[in-house]
Design an enzyme around this catalytic site. Structure first.
Site, PDB file in Angstrom:
ATOM      1  N   ASN A 101       2.238 -21.440  -0.722  1.00 44.38           N
ATOM      2  CA  ASN A 101       2.446 -19.995  -0.758  1.00 44.38           C
ATOM      3  C   ASN A 101       3.518 -19.543  -1.738  1.00 44.38           C
ATOM      4  O   ASN A 101       3.334 -18.548  -2.443  1.00 44.38           O
ATOM      5  CB  ASN A 101       2.828 -19.493   0.648  1.00 44.38           C
ATOM      6  CG  ASN A 101       1.660 -19.595   1.622  1.00 44.38           C
ATOM      7  OD1 ASN A 101       0.512 -19.716   1.196  1.00 44.38           O
ATOM      8  ND2 ASN A 101       1.951 -19.554   2.906  1.00 44.38           N
ATOM      9  N   HIS A 124      -4.960 -17.527   3.964  1.00 44.30           N
ATOM     10  CA  HIS A 124      -3.698 -18.193   4.310  1.00 44.30           C
ATOM     11  C   HIS A 124      -3.099 -17.627   5.598  1.00 44.30           C
ATOM     12  O   HIS A 124      -2.340 -18.311   6.274  1.00 44.30           O
ATOM     13  CB  HIS A 124      -2.710 -18.105   3.143  1.00 44.30           C
ATOM     14  CG  HIS A 124      -3.011 -19.093   2.062  1.00 44.30           C
ATOM     15  ND1 HIS A 124      -2.048 -19.719   1.295  1.00 44.30           N
ATOM     16  CD2 HIS A 124      -4.188 -19.590   1.614  1.00 44.30           C
ATOM     17  CE1 HIS A 124      -2.621 -20.545   0.431  1.00 44.30           C
ATOM     18  NE2 HIS A 124      -3.922 -20.483   0.596  1.00 44.30           N
TER      19      HIS A 124
END
Ligand code: HEM
Length: 313
Positions: free
Chosen positions: A85, A62
Site C-alpha cells: 500500500n 485492498h
C-alpha cells in the site's frame, strides 16, 4: 415457554437475520442522492485523471482483503503503511471529497465502505467495463491493521498456488481469482514491482521486455517508481486485452504471467475462455466483484458511520 412469547422470539430472530444482510436499496429512503453523488464524483475524478478509475478499483480490493470491506484501508496510518500500500495506493482524496459531498446531503448515514464499493463499480463502468448491482449497508471499522494487510494482500512475487491460497482464504475460487486479476486491464505499476520479471524471466516477449527496460533500468534503486501500463495495448480501457496479452507473454507482473505459464493448466483454460470471449470475462468479473464486495461486512450494530473516511471520529 408460552406460544405467544415463542412467536415473539421467532420474529426477533427473523428480523435479526434480515437486518444482517446488505441490500441494494439500503439508502433509498435514508439518503436517496447517495448513489448519484458517488457516480458524479467518480466521473469528475476519472475525466481529469483516467488512471483514477484503476486506483479506486484497487482501493476497494485492498479494503476487502483486510478484515473485510470495512473502509479500514482509508484510516490514516496502519494499513496504509503496509508493503503493498505505502507509496502505491491512490485515490484517498477522491473518496474523501465524495464523502464530504454525501455528508452535506445526509449526515452520518452512508458508510465509507459503501462509498468505496460503489466507486469501484462506477470506475469500471466509466472506463468501458461491465456494471453490477452493489449491495449496501456495510459499516465502517474503528480499527485497521498493518499486520493483517501484510499477511493477506498478495505480493506480485507469488506463484499460482500461493495466489490461490490468498483468494481462497477470502472465499474466492480460481475463476474468481483469474477474473479479478483482469482488473489489470487498467492502471499502472511501478518498476520496483516488475523489474525482476524483465531481467530474470524467460517467458516474456523479447520486444515487450526491451520496451519496458527502457524506463525500468536493472540497477536496484534506479527508476524504482517509473510507471508502466499493466495492459500494454489498451491501458485506460476496461476490456479483455489483459488476457490476450498473457497468451503472448506480455504480462507485466510475475503474478500476472504465472496465470498463463503451464500449457493446459487450470488457470490457462480460464484465460483462454476470457481471451476469446469478452462477455465471458465481463460476466465473471462482475460476479467476482460482487463476491469480493461481500467479504465480511460489518452490519449494524457492529461498526460505525465515519464522518471523515480517514478518521474514526
Ligand atoms: C492476484 C493478485 C494481485 C496482485 C499480486 C496484484 C499486484 C499489483 C501490483 C504490484 C500493482 C502495482 C502497484 C504499484 O506498482 O504501485 C497492482 C496494481 C493494480 N491492481 Fe493489482 N494485484 C492483484 C489483484 C488485483 C485485484 C483482485 C484487483 C481488483 C479487483 C487489482 C486491481 C489493480 C489495479 C486496478 C491496479 C492499478 C492501480 C493504479 O494504477 O493506481 N489487482 N496490483
Amino acid at each position: 415457554m408460552a406460544s405467544s412469547s415463542l412467536s415473539v422470539v421467532l420474529l426477533l430472530c427473523l428480523a435479526a437475520a434480515a437486518s444482517a444482510q446488505i441490500s441494494p436499496t439500503f439508502y433509498d429512503a435514508s439518503c436517496p442522492v447517495a448513489l448519484a453523488t458517488i457516480k458524479s464524483g467518480v466521473a469528475a475524478a476519472v475525466s481529469s485523471d483516467p488512471r483514477m478509475a484503476a486506483s479506486l478499483l484497487r482501493l476497494h480490493f485492498h479494503d476487502c482483503f483486510v478484515q473485510g470491506c470495512d473502509a479500514s484501508v482509508l484510516l490514516a496510518g496502519n494499513e496504509r503503511n503496509a508493503f503493498g500500500n505505502v507509496g502505491s495506493l491512490r485515490g484517498f482524496d477522491v473518496i474523501e471529497k465524495i464523502k464530504s459531498d454525501v455528508e452535506r446531503a445526509c449526515k452520518r448515514v452512508v458508510s465509507c465502505a459503501d462509498i468505496l464499493a460503489v466507486a469501484a463499480r462506477d470506475s469500471v463502468v466509466a472506463v468501458g467495463g461491465p456494471s453490477w448491482t452493489v449491495s449496501l449497508g456495510r459499516r465502517d471499522s474503528d480499527t485497521a491493521s498493518e499486520t493483517l494487510a501484510n499477511r493477506d494482500l498478495p505480493p506480485p512475487s507469488l506463484g499460482v498456488a500461493d495466489l490461490n491460497t490468498r483468494f481462497a482464504a477470502k472465499g474466492l475460487n480460481l475463476t474468481d481469482m483469474v477474473a479479478l486479476s483482469g482488473a489489470h486491464t487498467i492502471g499502472r505499476a511501478q518498476c520496483r514491482n516488475f523489474r525482476s520479471r524483465l531481467y530474470n524471466e524467460a517467458n516474456i516477449d523479447p520486444d515487450f521486455a526491451t520496451a519496458r527496460m527502457a524506463t525500468c533500468p536493472q540497477p536496484l534503486g534506479s527508476g524504482d517508481g517509473n510507471l508502466a501500463p499493466l495492459d500494454a495495448t489498451t491501458p485506460d480501457t476496461f476490456n479483455n486485452d489483459y488476457f490476450v496479452n498473457l497468451k503472448l507473454n506480455k504480462g507485466l507482473l510475475h503474478s500476472d504471467q504465472v496465470l498463463y505459464a503451464v500449457a493446459g493448466g487450470a488457470t490457462e483454460e480460464i484465460i483462454d475462455g476470457f481471451a476469446s470471449n469478452p462477455d465471458a470475462f465481463s460476466n465473471a468479473f462482475a460476479a467476482a466483484m460482487v463476491k469480493m464486495g461481500n467479504i465480511s461486512p460489518l452490519i449494524f450494530p457492529q461498526g460505525l458511520i465515519r464522518r471523515t473516511c480517514s478518521k474514526t471520529t
